[in-house]
Scaffold this motif. Structure first.
Motif, PDB file in Angstrom:
ATOM      1  N   THR A  64       0.834  -1.205   0.000  1.00 24.22           N
ATOM      2  CA  THR A  64       0.000   0.000   0.000  1.00 24.22           C
ATOM      3  C   THR A  64       0.867   1.252   0.000  1.00 24.22           C
ATOM      4  O   THR A  64       0.602   2.205  -0.743  1.00 24.22           O
ATOM      5  CB  THR A  64      -0.935   0.009   1.226  1.00 24.22           C
ATOM      6  N   MET A  65       1.906   1.242   0.820  1.00 24.50           N
ATOM      7  CA  MET A  65       2.805   2.395   0.875  1.00 24.50           C
ATOM      8  C   MET A  65       3.489   2.622  -0.471  1.00 24.50           C
ATOM      9  O   MET A  65       3.613   3.771  -0.934  1.00 24.50           O
ATOM     10  CB  MET A  65       3.857   2.198   1.969  1.00 24.50           C
ATOM     11  N   ALA A  66       3.895   1.543  -1.111  1.00 21.66           N
ATOM     12  CA  ALA A  66       4.552   1.661  -2.422  1.00 21.66           C
ATOM     13  C   ALA A  66       3.586   2.239  -3.450  1.00 21.66           C
ATOM     14  O   ALA A  66       3.962   3.097  -4.256  1.00 21.66           O
ATOM     15  CB  ALA A  66       5.046   0.288  -2.875  1.00 21.66           C
ATOM     16  N   LEU A  67       2.334   1.790  -3.431  1.00 18.93           N
ATOM     17  CA  LEU A  67       1.331   2.294  -4.369  1.00 18.93           C
ATOM     18  C   LEU A  67       1.069   3.775  -4.142  1.00 18.93           C
ATOM     19  O   LEU A  67       0.928   4.558  -5.092  1.00 18.93           O
ATOM     20  CB  LEU A  67       0.031   1.505  -4.205  1.00 18.93           C
ATOM     21  N   MET A  68       1.030   4.185  -2.893  1.00 22.88           N
ATOM     22  CA  MET A  68       0.785   5.589  -2.568  1.00 22.88           C
ATOM     23  C   MET A  68       1.949   6.461  -3.019  1.00 22.88           C
ATOM     24  O   MET A  68       1.744   7.521  -3.620  1.00 22.88           O
ATOM     25  CB  MET A  68       0.531   5.733  -1.061  1.00 22.88           C
ATOM     26  N   ASN A  69       3.165   6.025  -2.722  1.00 24.67           N
ATOM     27  CA  ASN A  69       4.343   6.826  -3.081  1.00 24.67           C
ATOM     28  C   ASN A  69       4.565   6.893  -4.588  1.00 24.67           C
ATOM     29  O   ASN A  69       4.982   7.925  -5.120  1.00 24.67           O
ATOM     30  CB  ASN A  69       5.586   6.250  -2.410  1.00 24.67           C
ATOM     31  N   ARG A  70       4.267   5.795  -5.281  1.00 25.28           N
ATOM     32  CA  ARG A  70       4.555   5.729  -6.712  1.00 25.28           C
ATOM     33  C   ARG A  70       3.479   6.402  -7.562  1.00 25.28           C
ATOM     34  O   ARG A  70       3.773   7.014  -8.580  1.00 25.28           O
ATOM     35  CB  ARG A  70       4.706   4.270  -7.133  1.00 25.28           C
ATOM     36  N   HIS A  71       2.224   6.297  -7.133  1.00 28.63           N
ATOM     37  CA  HIS A  71       1.133   6.766  -7.985  1.00 28.63           C
ATOM     38  C   HIS A  71       0.189   7.779  -7.312  1.00 28.63           C
ATOM     39  O   HIS A  71      -0.020   8.876  -7.820  1.00 28.63           O
ATOM     40  CB  HIS A  71       0.304   5.572  -8.474  1.00 28.63           C
ATOM     41  N   ILE A  72      -0.397   7.385  -6.184  1.00 34.33           N
ATOM     42  CA  ILE A  72      -1.496   8.170  -5.618  1.00 34.33           C
ATOM     43  C   ILE A  72      -1.058   9.559  -5.186  1.00 34.33           C
ATOM     44  O   ILE A  72      -1.690  10.559  -5.556  1.00 34.33           O
ATOM     45  CB  ILE A  72      -2.127   7.412  -4.433  1.00 34.33           C
ATOM     46  N   ILE A  73       0.011   9.662  -4.407  1.00 28.69           N
ATOM     47  CA  ILE A  73       0.457  10.969  -3.905  1.00 28.69           C
ATOM     48  C   ILE A  73       0.924  11.884  -5.041  1.00 28.69           C
ATOM     49  O   ILE A  73       0.526  13.053  -5.098  1.00 28.69           O
ATOM     50  CB  ILE A  73       1.558  10.807  -2.838  1.00 28.69           C
ATOM     51  N   PRO A  74       1.750  11.389  -5.993  1.00 29.19           N
ATOM     52  CA  PRO A  74       2.146  12.271  -7.104  1.00 29.19           C
ATOM     53  C   PRO A  74       0.967  12.758  -7.935  1.00 29.19           C
ATOM     54  O   PRO A  74       0.991  13.883  -8.443  1.00 29.19           O
ATOM     55  CB  PRO A  74       3.074  11.372  -7.941  1.00 29.19           C
ATOM     56  N   LEU A  75      -0.080  11.951  -8.072  1.00 27.06           N
ATOM     57  CA  LEU A  75      -1.209  12.321  -8.929  1.00 27.06           C
ATOM     58  C   LEU A  75      -2.206  13.247  -8.230  1.00 27.06           C
ATOM     59  O   LEU A  75      -2.718  14.184  -8.837  1.00 27.06           O
ATOM     60  CB  LEU A  75      -1.941  11.061  -9.403  1.00 27.06           C
ATOM     61  N   LEU A  76      -2.492  12.988  -6.944  1.00 25.76           N
ATOM     62  CA  LEU A  76      -3.575  13.718  -6.273  1.00 25.76           C
ATOM     63  C   LEU A  76      -3.170  14.352  -4.950  1.00 25.76           C
ATOM     64  O   LEU A  76      -3.970  15.080  -4.355  1.00 25.76           O
ATOM     65  CB  LEU A  76      -4.749  12.754  -6.011  1.00 25.76           C
ATOM     66  N   GLY A  77      -1.963  14.107  -4.498  1.00 30.16           N
ATOM     67  CA  GLY A  77      -1.567  14.502  -3.148  1.00 30.16           C
ATOM     68  C   GLY A  77      -1.708  15.965  -2.801  1.00 30.16           C
ATOM     69  O   GLY A  77      -2.080  16.315  -1.681  1.00 30.16           O
ATOM     70  N   LYS A  85     -11.626  19.455  -2.656  1.00 30.39           N
ATOM     71  CA  LYS A  85     -11.630  20.118  -3.962  1.00 30.39           C
ATOM     72  C   LYS A  85     -11.389  19.141  -5.110  1.00 30.39           C
ATOM     73  O   LYS A  85     -11.392  19.546  -6.275  1.00 30.39           O
ATOM     74  CB  LYS A  85     -10.556  21.214  -4.001  1.00 30.39           C
ATOM     75  N   ILE A  86     -11.161  17.868  -4.786  1.00 29.37           N
ATOM     76  CA  ILE A  86     -10.909  16.891  -5.848  1.00 29.37           C
ATOM     77  C   ILE A  86     -12.234  16.509  -6.504  1.00 29.37           C
ATOM     78  O   ILE A  86     -13.108  15.920  -5.866  1.00 29.37           O
ATOM     79  CB  ILE A  86     -10.212  15.630  -5.296  1.00 29.37           C
ATOM     80  N   THR A  87     -12.363  16.829  -7.765  1.00 26.33           N
ATOM     81  CA  THR A  87     -13.578  16.506  -8.514  1.00 26.33           C
ATOM     82  C   THR A  87     -13.377  15.175  -9.249  1.00 26.33           C
ATOM     83  O   THR A  87     -12.243  14.732  -9.462  1.00 26.33           O
ATOM     84  CB  THR A  87     -13.891  17.595  -9.542  1.00 26.33           C
ATOM     85  N   PRO A  88     -14.460  14.544  -9.671  1.00 26.35           N
ATOM     86  CA  PRO A  88     -14.311  13.316 -10.472  1.00 26.35           C
ATOM     87  C   PRO A  88     -13.438  13.529 -11.701  1.00 26.35           C
ATOM     88  O   PRO A  88     -12.619  12.670 -12.037  1.00 26.35           O
ATOM     89  CB  PRO A  88     -15.759  12.992 -10.851  1.00 26.35           C
ATOM     90  N   LEU A  89     -13.591  14.686 -12.357  1.00 25.23           N
ATOM     91  CA  LEU A  89     -12.822  14.953 -13.570  1.00 25.23           C
ATOM     92  C   LEU A  89     -11.322  15.022 -13.278  1.00 25.23           C
ATOM     93  O   LEU A  89     -10.505  14.525 -14.061  1.00 25.23           O
ATOM     94  CB  LEU A  89     -13.288  16.253 -14.228  1.00 25.23           C
ATOM     95  N   ILE A  90     -10.955  15.642 -12.161  1.00 28.92           N
ATOM     96  CA  ILE A  90      -9.541  15.731 -11.785  1.00 28.92           C
ATOM     97  C   ILE A  90      -8.955  14.330 -11.626  1.00 28.92           C
ATOM     98  O   ILE A  90      -7.886  14.014 -12.155  1.00 28.92           O
ATOM     99  CB  ILE A  90      -9.374  16.523 -10.475  1.00 28.92           C
ATOM    100  N   ALA A  91      -9.663  13.476 -10.884  1.00 21.00           N
ATOM    101  CA  ALA A  91      -9.164  12.122 -10.633  1.00 21.00           C
ATOM    102  C   ALA A  91      -9.138  11.288 -11.912  1.00 21.00           C
ATOM    103  O   ALA A  91      -8.178  10.552 -12.162  1.00 21.00           O
ATOM    104  CB  ALA A  91     -10.035  11.440  -9.572  1.00 21.00           C
ATOM    105  N   ILE A  92     -10.176  11.405 -12.726  1.00 18.98           N
ATOM    106  CA  ILE A  92     -10.241  10.637 -13.972  1.00 18.98           C
ATOM    107  C   ILE A  92      -9.092  11.026 -14.896  1.00 18.98           C
ATOM    108  O   ILE A  92      -8.402  10.167 -15.457  1.00 18.98           O
ATOM    109  CB  ILE A  92     -11.597  10.842 -14.668  1.00 18.98           C
ATOM    110  N   ASN A  93      -8.879  12.331 -15.062  1.00 20.03           N
ATOM    111  CA  ASN A  93      -7.788  12.801 -15.932  1.00 20.03           C
ATOM    112  C   ASN A  93      -6.425  12.359 -15.415  1.00 20.03           C
ATOM    113  O   ASN A  93      -5.501  12.102 -16.197  1.00 20.03           O
ATOM    114  CB  ASN A  93      -7.833  14.321 -16.055  1.00 20.03           C
TER     115      ASN A  93
END
Length: 415
Positions: A128-141, A147-155
């Motif tokens: 889980t930590m690896a997934l967060m550091n590699r993808h989730i935090i850089p994309l949405l952190g 303020k995160i809208t569906p469009l922001i996350a989808i894009n």
């Protein structure tokens, strides 16, 4: 009292000293000597009745009409004994708190809370930590979580989908919604705007467990022994792979096996299974019947541990002097399989699939014996309630025949 007009305000020229133009109701325009014109409201603080001023803004950015509207808002607050200055400061603090409440901070707060709950293993936490550091935090952190809208996350996730990383997208979506639900249930957001965005992405196609056919067991064992002889991995890893083969146990359970759970006299290995037991934090008891071959493997491990510094005093069967856990990892078992058979042919869990397939195909054993040996929960709740049998006698017989089969297909000598 004469009220102000736009014309009068425009014609107000700076003087040697600041002066005031009043519009009534405490609304004043301060004309400063540098030419700046500032709106303020003069009022009495609630309860203490002390005079105070609150700045509204400068003219012409704040027009006369806007200043009067703001005066009305402040008067409503004062009627409720609310100080406009304190109210404004409170709103600014809340705004700053919302802006500071980023998805990254909420994600790590969720992660720390999740680690304290049951059914969240060390391996799961690491993944889980690896997934967060590699993808989730850089994309949405960096986004405020509200303020995160569906469009922001989808894009943010579409490029991963376009790269064909559908399984990764699925995992990311799952973790994102874990964080959003965490925030929702604690009042940090009013709703989870991302709850349905998974519908915008293609679903990964299940590839199943990579495994080999029963006819390929002798090839795998031959290559496993050759890799051992060529020092491709340590001897205790070799023994761990064999124990997975002989018992059909989960590689994770073999990796963290403890001596105290093994009864050599009764030829059993008893431990608690965490997988699939969310409502039972301590897990359910599972008994593994040990063939003579499995007992022989464990005896060899004892000898191996006796000559390895610090290993003989460890509570773990398969000791690791480098892993923080003190025992070998699933990854070590996986790498031994890859170094023997190559990439993509057999996974650690695929050995369990091989175990099940081979025993089922013989037609000699009850499916209940096999499922019980694999520590699979009975999906029929009513049947599970009444069927407490563990088929130990039958499993001793089945696992011994399985051990004999493995030894027959393995290079000689067996160990």
């Amino acid at each position: 009292m004469t009220t102000l007009t736009d014309t009068k305000i425009k014609q107000a020229k700076p003087k040697e000293k600041d002066y005031i133009l009043s519009d009534g109701g405490g609304l004043r325009l301060i004309v400063k000597k540098n030419g700046t014109k500032t709106w303020v409201l003069n009022y009495y603080k609630p309860y203490i009745k002390k005079k105070s001023n609150i700045t509204i803004g400068t003219y012409p950015v704040i027009s006369l009409a806007m200043a009067r509207e703001k005066r009305g808002e402040f008067k409503v607050l004062l009627a409720q004994d609310i100080d406009p200055i304190e109210h404004r400061e409170q709103l600014e603090r809340e705004k700053a708190d919302r802006l500071n409440r980023t998805f990254e901070k909420m994600a790590w707060t969720w992660f720390e809370a999740r680690k304290l709950q049951a059914n969240f293993s060390e391996r799961t936490a690491k993944d889980t930590m690896a997934l967060m550091n590699r993808h989730i935090i850089p994309l949405l952190g960096k986004y405020p979580i509200d303020k995160i809208t569906p469009l922001i996350a989808i894009n943010a996730l579409k490029p991963l989908e376009e790269q064909g990383k559908l399984e990764t997208v699925k995992k990311i979506l799952s973790k994102i919604n874990d964080v959003m639900r965490f925030a929702l249930h604690r009042g940090f957001i009013a709703s989870n705007n991302l709850a349905q965005i998974h519908k915008e992405f293609d679903k990964p196609v299940s590839k199943g467990m990579n495994t080999i056919d029963p006819e390929e067991i002798d090839e795998f064992l031959t290559l496993l022994y050759q890799a051992r002889d060529n020092n491709r991995f340590s001897l205790n890893i070799f023994y761990a792979v064999l124990l997975v083969m002989l018992t059909g146990s989960r590689p994770s359970e073999v990796a963290k096996a403890k001596w105290e759970d093994i009864n050599f006299q009764e030829r059993t290995w008893t431990y608690r299974v965490q997988k699939g037991n969310k409502n039972l934090p301590e897990g359910r008891e599972h008994i593994v019947t040990l063939s003579t071959q499995a007992i022989e493997v464990l005896e060899k491990v004892k000898v191996y541990n006796a000559i390895v510094p610090m290993a003989s005093n460890s509570p773990f069967v398969f000791v690791s002097l480098t892993a923080k856990s003190g025992h070998i990892t699933i990854e070590a078992i996986r790498q031994a399989i890859i170094k023997s058979l190559g990439v993509g042919r057999l996974t650690t869990h695929g050995i369990r699939h091989l175990f099940s397939t081979t025993l089922n195909e013989t037609g000699a054993y009850s499916a209940d014996w096999i499922e019980s040996a694999l520590s699979h929960k009975d999906k029929d709740r009513m049947r599970k309630t009444y069927n407490k049998a563990q088929y130990l006698e039958h499993r001793f017989y089945m696992l011994q025949e399985w051990g004999d089969y493995i030894e027959e297909n393995a290079p000689k000598p067996f160990l």
